[in-house]
Design a protein around this motif. Structure first.
Motif, PDB file in Angstrom:
ATOM      1  N   GLN A   1     -64.934 -11.171  28.054  1.00 20.67           N
ATOM      2  CA  GLN A   1     -66.274 -11.723  27.861  1.00 20.67           C
ATOM      3  C   GLN A   1     -67.354 -10.741  28.306  1.00 20.67           C
ATOM      4  OE1 GLN A   1     -65.947 -15.363  30.100  1.00 20.67           O
ATOM      5  NE2 GLN A   1     -65.270 -16.558  28.327  1.00 20.67           N
TER       6      GLN A   1
ATOM      7  N   GLU B   1     -67.521 -11.659  17.484  1.00 24.28           N
ATOM      8  CA  GLU B   1     -66.395 -12.288  16.775  1.00 24.28           C
ATOM      9  C   GLU B   1     -65.060 -11.903  17.408  1.00 24.28           C
ATOM     10  OE1 GLU B   1     -66.676 -11.113  12.729  1.00 24.28           O
ATOM     11  OE2 GLU B   1     -68.572 -12.171  12.353  1.00 24.28           O
TER      12      GLU B   1
ATOM     13  N   ARG C   1     -64.498 -11.201  20.519  1.00 23.10           N
ATOM     14  CA  ARG C   1     -64.340 -11.982  21.750  1.00 23.10           C
ATOM     15  C   ARG C   1     -63.822 -13.382  21.421  1.00 23.10           C
ATOM     16  NH1 ARG C   1     -69.473 -13.250  23.054  1.00 23.10           N
ATOM     17  NH2 ARG C   1     -69.126 -15.346  22.229  1.00 23.10           N
ATOM     18  N   GLN C   2     -64.437 -14.022  20.435  1.00 18.94           N
ATOM     19  CA  GLN C   2     -64.013 -15.374  20.070  1.00 18.94           C
ATOM     20  C   GLN C   2     -62.561 -15.402  19.588  1.00 18.94           C
ATOM     21  OE1 GLN C   2     -66.931 -16.451  17.146  1.00 18.94           O
ATOM     22  NE2 GLN C   2     -68.582 -16.740  18.631  1.00 18.94           N
TER      23      GLN C   2
ATOM     24  N   GLU D   1     -60.176 -14.752  22.850  1.00 22.55           N
ATOM     25  CA  GLU D   1     -60.224 -15.659  24.009  1.00 22.55           C
ATOM     26  C   GLU D   1     -59.085 -16.677  23.948  1.00 22.55           C
ATOM     27  OE1 GLU D   1     -64.884 -15.981  25.475  1.00 22.55           O
ATOM     28  OE2 GLU D   1     -64.210 -17.191  23.763  1.00 22.55           O
TER      29      GLU D   1
END
Length: 320
Positions: free
Chosen positions: A41, A97, A99-100, A103
Motif C-alpha cells: 500500500q 490497479e 495494489r488492488q 492486496e
C-alpha cells in the motif's frame, strides 16, 4: 505567470527509490501479512500520488490563454507534452490497479506466498514507472523551458511597441512607465522582452518592447521567433510602430516602411499607430503622431492615443 510555479519533475529512479525505501520502513514496523500489505500500500500510494501530482501541477492546455499556448508550443511542442502527461496519468492509475490486484492475493495466501506476491507487485510497479521514464524527462525539460516565459497578464490591456532597432522604442517605454521597465531574456529573443506598466483612470496597462522579434522583417525570423510573434497577436490590443525619419537608426525609411507593412499585416485585427520619433531632427515621413523622446515632446499625446485605440473598459461588478 501560469508556468512559473511548476514543481520539479521527479525522475523514475527517484520515485522508485522513494516508494520502496518508505515501504521498507513501514514493513519493519509491522509483522506477518500486515507488513506485506502495508509495504504494498505504501509503495503504490507514493507512486500513484506522485505521478498524479506531476500531471495536476500543469494547467489544462484547453483553457490556457492563446498567448501563452502559442509561446509554450513554440518552445516545447504542446501536443507531445500533453501526450506525456497522458502517459503519466496512465501510470498513476496503473500503480493503483496493481495494489488492488495484489492486496487480495497477499491476504488469501500463506506468509511465504504473500511475500512472493508482494515482491512480484513491486517488480510490476517498478516496470510501470520505468515505462514512463522518457515522459517524465520530457515533462521536466518542458517545465524548465516554460517557467522562464515572460510575466505578462493576458487579461490586462497591452500595447506592443515595434520598429527597427535604435528608433527610440526602449527610450519611449522607459519614459512613459512608472519606473525603468522590467527586462528579461527569453528563449525566443536575442535581447530580451521589456515589459512596463502605467495607469490611466485606475486601469493598469502593459507596454511591451520586443527586441529580437518585431525589429526585423519576418523572413529573418526563425520558427520559434515567428511563433512568438504569432503569440503576440493574441496579446496586443494596440501596436505603436516607431519610425525614425532621420534614418540615424541605421535603417533607411523605405526599409522601415516595409517593416511597418509587415507588422500591419501580422496584426491585422488590432489598431497600428505610426509614430515618428526624433521629430526634432526630421519629420520627413507620414505618420499618425510626431514625438521626440529626447526632447520630451508629445510622449503623453502618443500614449493617450494608444489608450484610446485600446478602448479598454473593465467589467463592472453585477449589481443585482
Amino acid at each position: 505567470m501560469i508556468f512559473e510555479n511548476l514543481p520539479t519533475t521527479p525522475r523514475s529512479e527517484e520515485l522508485i527509490d522513494k516508494a520502496f525505501s518508505r515501504a521498507a520502513r513501514t514493513g519493519r514496523a509491522k509483522s506477518g501479512h500486515d507488513a506485506q500489505t502495508s509495504m504494498l500500500q505504501t509503495a503504490s500510494n507514493i507512486l500513484s500520488d506522485n505521478l498524479e501530482n506531476v500531471v495536476t501541477a500543469w494547467p489544462d492546455f484547453d483553457e490556457v490563454d492563446p498567448f501563452y499556448y502559442e509561446l509554450a508550443d513554440a518552445l516545447v511542442d504542446v501536443d507531445e507534452l500533453r501526450q506525456s502527461l497522458s502517459e503519466v496519468t496512465w501510470a498513476s492509475r496503473k500503480t493503483a490497479e496493481i495494489r488492488q490486484e495484489y492486496e487480495g492475493k497477499i491476504r488469501r495466501n500463506d506468509l511465504e506466498t504473500a511475500r512472493k506476491f508482494r515482491k512480484q507487485a513491486f517488480a510490476r510497479l517498478a516496470d510501470v514507472v520505468e515505462e514512463v521514464e522518457d515522459d517524465l524527462l520530457r515533462i521536466g525539460a518542458a517545465r524548465d523551458e516554460l517557467k522562464i516565459l515572460p510575466d505578462i497578464d493576458p487579461d490586462e490591456p497591452a500595447i506592443v511597441v515595434a520598429g527597427y532597432p535604435n528608433v527610440g522604442k526602449s527610450s519611449f517605454v522607459n519614459a512613459v512607465t512608472r519606473a525603468r521597465h522590467e527586462t528579461a531574456t527569453y528563449p525566443f529573443t536575442t535581447k530580451g522582452i521589456g515589459v512596463g506598466h502605467f495607469e490611466r483612470q485606475h486601469i493598469r496597462y502593459q507596454i511591451v518592447d520586443t527586441p529580437g522579434l518585431l525589429d526585423r522583417p519576418p523572413q529573418e525570423r526563425n520558427d520559434i521567433e515567428a511563433q512568438a510573434v504569432s503569440a503576440l497577436t493574441h496579446l496586443a490590443d494596440c501596436v505603436l510602430f516607431v519610425l525614425d525619419a532621420s534614418a540615424n537608426c541605421g535603417y533607411p525609411i523605405e526599409a522601415q516602411l516595409e517593416l511597418l507593412a509587415a507588422v500591419e499585416d501580422q496584426f491585422d485585427d488590432v489598431p497600428v499607430i505610426t509614430v515618428c520619433n526624433k521629430s526634432d531632427v526630421s519629420r520627413d515621413v507620414e505618420a499618425d503622431y510626431y514625438m521626440s523622446v529626447t526632447e520630451d515632446e508629445n510622449l503623453d499625446t502618443v500614449l493617450d492615443a494608444a489608450v484610446e485605440a485600446v478602448g479598454y473598459e473593465p467589467e463592472l461588478p453585477f449589481d443585482g
